[in-house]
Write a protein that holds these residues in place. Structure first.
Motif, PDB file in Angstrom:
ATOM      1  N   PHE A   1       5.186   5.658   2.367  1.00 48.23           N
ATOM      2  CA  PHE A   1       4.684   7.345   2.154  1.00 48.23           C
ATOM      3  C   PHE A   1       5.113   7.860   1.527  1.00 48.23           C
ATOM      4  N   VAL A   2       4.054   8.533   0.301  1.00 54.49           N
ATOM      5  CA  VAL A   2       4.653   9.683  -0.601  1.00 54.49           C
ATOM      6  C   VAL A   2       4.241  11.253  -0.251  1.00 54.49           C
ATOM      7  N   PRO A   3       5.083  12.376   0.673  1.00 51.10           N
ATOM      8  CA  PRO A   3       4.848  12.983   0.785  1.00 51.10           C
ATOM      9  C   PRO A   3       4.523  14.190   0.220  1.00 51.10           C
ATOM     10  N   LEU A   4       3.458  15.383  -0.172  1.00 53.07           N
ATOM     11  CA  LEU A   4       3.312  16.205  -0.749  1.00 53.07           C
ATOM     12  C   LEU A   4       4.185  17.324  -0.265  1.00 53.07           C
ATOM     13  N   PHE A   5       4.924  17.568   1.169  1.00 55.27           N
ATOM     14  CA  PHE A   5       6.091  18.870   1.095  1.00 55.27           C
ATOM     15  C   PHE A   5       6.903  18.495   0.514  1.00 55.27           C
ATOM     16  N   ASP A   6       8.152  19.294  -0.299  1.00 56.64           N
ATOM     17  CA  ASP A   6       9.392  19.424  -0.557  1.00 56.64           C
ATOM     18  C   ASP A   6      10.035  20.013   0.128  1.00 56.64           C
ATOM     19  N   ARG A   7      11.044  19.050   0.465  1.00 55.12           N
ATOM     20  CA  ARG A   7      12.144  20.113   1.743  1.00 55.12           C
ATOM     21  C   ARG A   7      13.312  20.617   0.496  1.00 55.12           C
ATOM     22  N   GLU A   8      13.431  20.205  -0.398  1.00 57.36           N
ATOM     23  CA  GLU A   8      14.230  21.229  -1.352  1.00 57.36           C
ATOM     24  C   GLU A   8      13.515  22.010  -1.734  1.00 57.36           C
ATOM     25  N   HIS A   9      11.993  22.463  -1.560  1.00 60.10           N
ATOM     26  CA  HIS A   9      11.418  23.815  -1.261  1.00 60.10           C
ATOM     27  C   HIS A   9      11.124  24.344  -0.906  1.00 60.10           C
TER      28      HIS A   9
ATOM     29  N   ARG B   1       2.040  21.693  12.381  1.00 56.59           N
ATOM     30  CA  ARG B   1       0.379  21.470  11.513  1.00 56.59           C
ATOM     31  C   ARG B   1       0.557  20.859  10.432  1.00 56.59           C
ATOM     32  N   SER B   2       1.495  19.985  10.762  1.00 50.03           N
ATOM     33  CA  SER B   2       1.781  18.707   9.326  1.00 50.03           C
ATOM     34  C   SER B   2       0.993  18.190   9.225  1.00 50.03           C
ATOM     35  N   ASN B   3       0.575  17.975   7.887  1.00 51.55           N
ATOM     36  CA  ASN B   3      -0.796  16.099   7.691  1.00 51.55           C
ATOM     37  C   ASN B   3       0.226  15.299   7.766  1.00 51.55           C
ATOM     38  N   ALA B   4       1.981  15.505   7.025  1.00 51.59           N
ATOM     39  CA  ALA B   4       2.620  14.145   7.283  1.00 51.59           C
ATOM     40  C   ALA B   4       3.044  13.470   8.745  1.00 51.59           C
ATOM     41  N   ARG B   5       3.137  14.481   9.422  1.00 48.45           N
ATOM     42  CA  ARG B   5       3.498  13.863  11.195  1.00 48.45           C
ATOM     43  C   ARG B   5       2.097  13.868  11.375  1.00 48.45           C
ATOM     44  N   LEU B   6       1.028  14.232  10.693  1.00 47.93           N
ATOM     45  CA  LEU B   6      -0.373  13.309  11.386  1.00 47.93           C
ATOM     46  C   LEU B   6      -0.137  12.024  11.456  1.00 47.93           C
TER      47      LEU B   6
ATOM     48  N   VAL C   1       0.838  -1.215  -0.163  1.00 51.15           N
ATOM     49  CA  VAL C   1      -0.461  -0.148  -0.004  1.00 51.15           C
ATOM     50  C   VAL C   1       1.135   1.417   0.126  1.00 51.15           C
ATOM     51  N   THR C   2       0.540   2.307  -0.882  1.00 51.85           N
ATOM     52  CA  THR C   2       0.965   4.112  -1.135  1.00 51.85           C
ATOM     53  C   THR C   2       0.312   4.177  -0.471  1.00 51.85           C
ATOM     54  N   ILE C   3       0.759   4.983   0.924  1.00 53.38           N
ATOM     55  CA  ILE C   3      -0.070   6.465   1.312  1.00 53.38           C
ATOM     56  C   ILE C   3       0.186   8.107   0.793  1.00 53.38           C
ATOM     57  N   THR C   4      -0.531   8.453   0.220  1.00 48.96           N
ATOM     58  CA  THR C   4      -0.358  10.046  -0.152  1.00 48.96           C
ATOM     59  C   THR C   4      -1.533  10.788   1.199  1.00 48.96           C
ATOM     60  N   LEU C   5      -1.362  12.084   0.362  1.00 50.90           N
ATOM     61  CA  LEU C   5      -2.348  12.992   0.946  1.00 50.90           C
ATOM     62  C   LEU C   5      -3.268  13.483  -0.402  1.00 50.90           C
ATOM     63  N   VAL C   6      -4.703  14.265   0.506  1.00 51.01           N
ATOM     64  CA  VAL C   6      -5.584  14.739  -0.074  1.00 51.01           C
ATOM     65  C   VAL C   6      -4.878  15.875   0.031  1.00 51.01           C
ATOM     66  N   ASP C   7      -3.861  17.000   0.248  1.00 49.63           N
ATOM     67  CA  ASP C   7      -3.991  18.247   1.159  1.00 49.63           C
ATOM     68  C   ASP C   7      -2.421  18.305   1.615  1.00 49.63           C
ATOM     69  N   GLU C   8      -2.092  19.752   2.290  1.00 52.27           N
ATOM     70  CA  GLU C   8      -0.748  19.750   2.326  1.00 52.27           C
ATOM     71  C   GLU C   8      -0.748  21.411   3.338  1.00 52.27           C
ATOM     72  N   ARG C   9      -0.318  21.196   4.330  1.00 48.15           N
ATOM     73  CA  ARG C   9       0.211  23.096   4.974  1.00 48.15           C
ATOM     74  C   ARG C   9       1.276  22.734   4.169  1.00 48.15           C
ATOM     75  N   TRP C  10       2.072  23.946   3.486  1.00 45.55           N
ATOM     76  CA  TRP C  10       3.066  24.179   3.461  1.00 45.55           C
ATOM     77  C   TRP C  10       4.146  24.266   4.572  1.00 45.55           C
ATOM     78  N   VAL C  11       4.606  23.441   5.891  1.00 42.97           N
ATOM     79  CA  VAL C  11       5.533  23.441   6.512  1.00 42.97           C
ATOM     80  C   VAL C  11       6.419  22.010   6.509  1.00 42.97           C
ATOM     81  N   ASP C  12       7.542  22.227   7.214  1.00 40.20           N
ATOM     82  CA  ASP C  12       8.464  21.093   7.505  1.00 40.20           C
ATOM     83  C   ASP C  12       7.006  19.590   8.521  1.00 40.20           C
ATOM     84  N   THR C  13       8.051  18.492   8.121  1.00 36.94           N
ATOM     85  CA  THR C  13       7.237  17.791   8.891  1.00 36.94           C
ATOM     86  C   THR C  13       7.532  18.088  11.227  1.00 36.94           C
TER      87      THR C  13
END
Length: 233
Positions: free
Chosen positions: A101-109, A81-86, A65-77
């Motif tokens: 897990f495939v995050p939407l937040f991209d630390r590079e940007h 406030r991070s959905n990835a952290r949740l 199973v691969t899990i991702t997010l419907v949306d994400e706040r542009w904050v680090d984990t």
């Protein structure tokens, strides 16, 4: 034109969490047995925590199973406030600890959500279509995903003919800049759930069904994908 709504109403939140988690797990298990893999896009906020606690204990082959997010706040984990952290704290445990897990937040940007759209969009594209399960929530302003009233890219996000997987969103009610799956990607789901709780959310959904101009209306005013509504008071 209106979506087919399949209503599932329960007496309490614990029962809802159990029924919804088991239904999701059944859908994921069927996808694994059919194709050898499954995809799941979840929403953040406080509403899904109890359901996540039940879902992560379901005995399916989470390694597929691969899990991702419907949306994400542009904050680090490291932000609360991070959905990835949740997801990390409430879902990627017990049986589900082997899921990818495939995050939407991209630390590079991390300082520019718009600069990340290409890379994040490719991540979502690489998951394939349709996503097997998509779970939406709804805020008190009628937003779902990051489709916020007055959002700077709301029209683009809701364009039924749009081809982008993700767009950025800034709105007065959103707090941080956000990134969100677009409406076409949300609707491109093997099974689409709307998980809401409380009499206020039920009343708000009724207003949207009746035609009130709320972002959730975009999910309701389509006949492409049935919406499975799970509600408890």
């Amino acid at each position: 034109m209106n979506a087919k709504l399949i209503r599932n109403e329960y007496a309490d939140k614990l029962t809802l969490a159990d029924k919804l988690a088991r239904d999701i797990a059944s859908k994921l298990d069927a996808a694994i047995k059919a194709r050898g893999k499954a995809t799941l896009a979840v929403s953040g906020g406080g509403t899904p925590k109890q359901m996540f606690a039940v879902l992560c204990e379901q005995e399916i082959d989470w390694s597929k199973v691969t899990i991702t997010l419907v949306d994400e706040r542009w904050v680090d984990t490291d932000s609360d406030r991070s959905n990835a952290r949740l997801v990390a704290e409430h879902l990627l445990h017990h049986e589900a600890h082997t899921a990818r897990f495939v995050p939407l937040f991209d630390r590079e940007h991390k300082d520019d959500v718009d600069a990340a759209l290409g890379a994040v969009g490719k991540r979502i594209d690489d998951l394939g279509r349709p996503l097997d399960v998509v779970i939406l929530g709804m805020g008190p302003d009628g937003h779902t995903a990051s489709f916020f009233p007055g959002g700077d890219h709301l029209a683009e996000a809701l364009d039924p003919n749009g081809t982008k997987a993700v767009v950025s969103m800034r709105a007065g009610g959103a707090g941080e800049p956000r990134i969100t799956l677009t409406l076409p990607r949300v609707l491109d789901a093997g099974k689409l759930y709307l998980h809401i709780e409380g009499d206020d959310k039920k009343a708000l959904l009724a207003k949207a069904e009746a035609g009130e101009d709320l972002p959730i209306r975009a999910v309701l005013a389509q006949d492409r994908t049935p919406v499975h509504v799970f509600w408890a008071p």
